[in-house]
Design a protein around this motif. Structure first.
Motif, PDB file in Angstrom:
ATOM      1  N   VAL A  37       0.776  -1.211   0.069  1.00  0.00           N
ATOM      2  CA  VAL A  37       0.064   0.013  -0.066  1.00  0.00           C
ATOM      3  C   VAL A  37       0.745   1.318  -0.074  1.00  0.00           C
ATOM      4  O   VAL A  37       1.787   1.318   0.709  1.00  0.00           O
ATOM      5  N   LEU A  38       0.681   2.324  -1.138  1.00  0.00           N
ATOM      6  CA  LEU A  38       1.387   3.550  -0.898  1.00  0.00           C
ATOM      7  C   LEU A  38       0.146   4.601  -0.689  1.00  0.00           C
ATOM      8  O   LEU A  38      -0.853   4.796  -1.618  1.00  0.00           O
ATOM      9  N   ALA A  39       0.106   5.061   0.461  1.00  0.00           N
ATOM     10  CA  ALA A  39      -0.917   6.112   0.893  1.00  0.00           C
ATOM     11  C   ALA A  39      -0.334   7.584   1.207  1.00  0.00           C
ATOM     12  O   ALA A  39       0.744   7.721   1.749  1.00  0.00           O
ATOM     13  N   SER A  40      -1.150   8.550   1.047  1.00  0.00           N
ATOM     14  CA  SER A  40      -0.876   9.798   1.676  1.00  0.00           C
ATOM     15  C   SER A  40      -0.572   9.812   3.255  1.00  0.00           C
ATOM     16  O   SER A  40      -1.311   9.480   3.841  1.00  0.00           O
ATOM     17  N   SER A  41       0.259  10.972   3.276  1.00  0.00           N
ATOM     18  CA  SER A  41       0.413  10.853   4.821  1.00  0.00           C
ATOM     19  C   SER A  41      -0.699  11.587   5.509  1.00  0.00           C
ATOM     20  O   SER A  41      -0.686  11.618   6.856  1.00  0.00           O
ATOM     21  N   ASP A  42      -1.704  12.114   4.915  1.00  0.00           N
ATOM     22  CA  ASP A  42      -3.149  12.849   5.401  1.00  0.00           C
ATOM     23  C   ASP A  42      -3.551  11.664   5.984  1.00  0.00           C
ATOM     24  O   ASP A  42      -4.391  11.815   7.176  1.00  0.00           O
ATOM     25  N   SER A  43      -3.208  10.470   5.583  1.00  0.00           N
ATOM     26  CA  SER A  43      -3.878   9.296   6.543  1.00  0.00           C
ATOM     27  C   SER A  43      -3.567   9.284   7.995  1.00  0.00           C
ATOM     28  O   SER A  43      -4.297   8.655   8.947  1.00  0.00           O
ATOM     29  N   LEU A  65      -3.870  18.334   4.498  1.00  0.00           N
ATOM     30  CA  LEU A  65      -5.000  18.968   4.230  1.00  0.00           C
ATOM     31  C   LEU A  65      -6.089  18.876   5.221  1.00  0.00           C
ATOM     32  O   LEU A  65      -7.011  18.258   5.476  1.00  0.00           O
ATOM     33  N   GLN A  66      -5.668  19.943   6.255  1.00  0.00           N
ATOM     34  CA  GLN A  66      -6.382  19.961   7.551  1.00  0.00           C
ATOM     35  C   GLN A  66      -7.282  21.133   7.357  1.00  0.00           C
ATOM     36  O   GLN A  66      -8.215  20.866   7.735  1.00  0.00           O
ATOM     37  N   GLU A  67      -7.168  21.986   6.530  1.00  0.00           N
ATOM     38  CA  GLU A  67      -8.208  22.947   6.013  1.00  0.00           C
ATOM     39  C   GLU A  67      -8.362  22.808   4.544  1.00  0.00           C
ATOM     40  O   GLU A  67      -7.436  22.856   3.828  1.00  0.00           O
ATOM     41  N   LYS A  75      -1.970  22.406  -3.151  1.00  0.00           N
ATOM     42  CA  LYS A  75      -0.558  22.078  -2.901  1.00  0.00           C
ATOM     43  C   LYS A  75      -0.761  20.590  -2.444  1.00  0.00           C
ATOM     44  O   LYS A  75       0.394  19.899  -2.762  1.00  0.00           O
ATOM     45  N   ASN A  76      -1.796  19.931  -1.765  1.00  0.00           N
ATOM     46  CA  ASN A  76      -1.852  18.765  -1.229  1.00  0.00           C
ATOM     47  C   ASN A  76      -1.680  17.814  -2.810  1.00  0.00           C
ATOM     48  O   ASN A  76      -1.056  16.867  -2.653  1.00  0.00           O
ATOM     49  N   ASN A  77      -2.522  17.999  -3.758  1.00  0.00           N
ATOM     50  CA  ASN A  77      -3.004  16.870  -4.744  1.00  0.00           C
ATOM     51  C   ASN A  77      -1.569  17.162  -5.689  1.00  0.00           C
ATOM     52  O   ASN A  77      -0.981  16.157  -5.851  1.00  0.00           O
ATOM     53  N   PHE A  78      -0.964  18.412  -5.836  1.00  0.00           N
ATOM     54  CA  PHE A  78       0.129  18.235  -6.746  1.00  0.00           C
ATOM     55  C   PHE A  78       1.459  17.832  -6.006  1.00  0.00           C
ATOM     56  O   PHE A  78       2.274  17.191  -6.659  1.00  0.00           O
ATOM     57  N   GLY A  79       1.701  18.010  -4.707  1.00  0.00           N
ATOM     58  CA  GLY A  79       2.641  17.456  -3.622  1.00  0.00           C
ATOM     59  C   GLY A  79       2.530  16.141  -3.840  1.00  0.00           C
ATOM     60  O   GLY A  79       3.568  15.268  -4.030  1.00  0.00           O
ATOM     61  N   GLY A 249     -16.898  19.749   9.656  1.00  0.00           N
ATOM     62  CA  GLY A 249     -17.028  20.363   7.950  1.00  0.00           C
ATOM     63  C   GLY A 249     -16.876  21.738   7.853  1.00  0.00           C
ATOM     64  O   GLY A 249     -17.220  22.521   8.810  1.00  0.00           O
ATOM     65  N   ALA A 250     -16.839  22.151   6.652  1.00  0.00           N
ATOM     66  CA  ALA A 250     -16.786  23.620   6.361  1.00  0.00           C
ATOM     67  C   ALA A 250     -17.974  24.299   6.591  1.00  0.00           C
ATOM     68  O   ALA A 250     -17.837  25.465   6.837  1.00  0.00           O
ATOM     69  N   ASP A 251     -19.073  23.551   6.593  1.00  0.00           N
ATOM     70  CA  ASP A 251     -20.340  24.320   6.975  1.00  0.00           C
ATOM     71  C   ASP A 251     -20.757  24.435   8.300  1.00  0.00           C
ATOM     72  O   ASP A 251     -21.987  24.844   8.678  1.00  0.00           O
ATOM     73  N   LYS A 252     -20.160  23.556   9.256  1.00  0.00           N
ATOM     74  CA  LYS A 252     -20.708  23.606  10.574  1.00  0.00           C
ATOM     75  C   LYS A 252     -20.794  24.922  11.127  1.00  0.00           C
ATOM     76  O   LYS A 252     -21.943  24.987  11.834  1.00  0.00           O
TER      77      LYS A 252
END
Length: 393
Positions: A37-43, A65-67, A75-79, A249-252
């Motif tokens: 498995v190769l996963a993002s550090s966001d995990s 990707l905290q916000e 930044k998150n996707n391209f990085g 989430g963003a709408d809370k």
């Protein structure tokens, strides 16, 4: 067979993507596939101190990707695109690369990795992009975003050796886009058998006074895409029902402010709970709200729909299409289009007045587990991979 599973999210994350990925990987390992498995550090965001990384999991570093702002997503996707390719270089040879998306940009990483490894490419499409962006009204086909995402999607479908997806509507859509002869496999999300093996958490019952109802609950992301303003509309005219919203989430903040301004004392924002807490809330609620923001999202089936029914919790569904078909199969809920606020209120009243017996709930829950086990579907998919791509080198 040696297989690389490329994903944005994996354990210890508890996201819907991580949950799906873990079940698929477990099934592949159980049939004898050597999975890395190769996963993002966001995990790892919010991971407990007790977490220990399995030997078969590697994390690639990317912008956290905290916000979830547009700039942070880019930044998150391209990085992550660059970092995942670099990380894969030191992981050896693979026969197959499976990439689950979104994010769609991860597809470009998978294409590059598969080419360098001389491996077959399987794209696991949980949401069909850029279509979802159009259906939610986020951007148009002629916009820069539409053209960019369309280019990536077409490139991925052109070179993929197999495509898998989560609903019949998505499968039908994808069969029109992949080259003739490329198999499209239906691998529904289903209900994770481990989820229904939870036990009720009495601390959660006491903390949120779950024995004092009736309760209409919402569990999940509280974002713009969920359209939860409609639920507050219902709460404003049904003061005898408690509305408990679990998640973040963003709408809370906006929804909390609205509830405060309008004096909706029957609406409570309860924060996040773990899987056992979710199970407990669903077991005690009179009904659960499961929304999609637009009727145009006809081929989407929210994972929480499976979970609600598997807990015997009746569902008020704001949707059209595949998710309605699933709910009607179970017989445990009512539905209306997301834009039909009057229809949703009528469906809400119908469920509250109707009530469901303990026996009816149990029958629906068992039926969901038998017909829509995520583990069963994952095992069948793993066996399909072996059947099509062989035993490896």
């Amino acid at each position: 067979m040696r297989l690389l599973f490329l994903t944005d999210s994996f354990r210890p994350s508890r996201s819907a993507c991580a949950n799906r990925a873990c079940v698929l990987v477990d099934a592949m390992r159980n049939v004898g596939i050597n999975v890395q498995v190769l996963a993002s550090s966001d995990s790892l965001l919010g991971a407990p101190e007790s977490y220990k990384k399995p030997d078969y999991v590697t994390f690639f570093e990317t912008f956290p990707l905290q916000e979830k702002t547009l700039v942070n997503r880019l930044k998150n996707n391209f990085g992550g695109q660059r970092a995942s390719v670099k990380a894969a270089e030191g992981m050896g040879v693979f026969d197959v690369v499976v990439c689950t998306t979104p994010p769609l940009l991860l597809t470009t990483s998978a294409i590059k990795i598969a080419k360098r490894k001389g491996a077959k490419l399987v794209l696991d499409v949980r949401d069909v992009w850029p279509d979802v962006g159009y259906e939610m009204g986020s951007f148009s086909p002629s916009s820069p975003y539409g053209r960019f995402f369309s280019h990536i999607a077409k490139r991925g479908f052109k070179v993929a050796d197999m495509v898998s997806t989560v609903s019949a509507g998505k499968a039908e859509k994808l069969r029109e886009r992949v080259p003739a002869g490329t198999p499209v496999e239906l691998v529904p999300n289903g209900i994770d058998e481990a989820f229904v093996k939870n036990e009720e958490d009495l601390a959660v019952v006491e903390r949120f006074e779950l024995e004092h109802g009736p309760i209409c609950c919402y569990v999940g992301n509280i974002g713009l895409a969920q359209g939860l303003g409609t639920l507050l509309d219902i709460a404003s005219v049904r003061s005898d029902v408690r509305f408990l919203l679990f998640g973040a989430g963003a709408d809370k903040k906006a929804l909390e402010q609205r509830a405060k301004v309008e004096g909706l004392s029957n609406v409570e924002f309860c924060g996040s709970v773990d899987a056992r807490g979710v199970y407990t809330v669903l077991r005690y609620s009179a009904l659960s709200y499961v929304p999609l923001v637009s009727s145009r999202l006809r081929d989407s089936i929210p994972t929480k729909l499976y979970e609600c029914v598997a807990c015997g919790c009746p569902v008020l569904l704001a949707a059209q299409g595949d998710s309605v078909d699933l709910l009607e199969e179970t017989g445990l809920g009512a539905h209306a289009a997301p834009e039909n606020h009057e229809g949703l209120l009528c469906a809400f009243d119908e469920l509250v007045a109707r009530g469901f017996s303990v026996e009816e709930r149990a029958i629906a829950a068992q039926g969901m587990l038998v017909a829509h086990s995520r583990q069963k579907v994952a095992r069948e998919f793993a066996e399909t991979l072996l059947g099509i791509f062989g035993q490896g080198r």
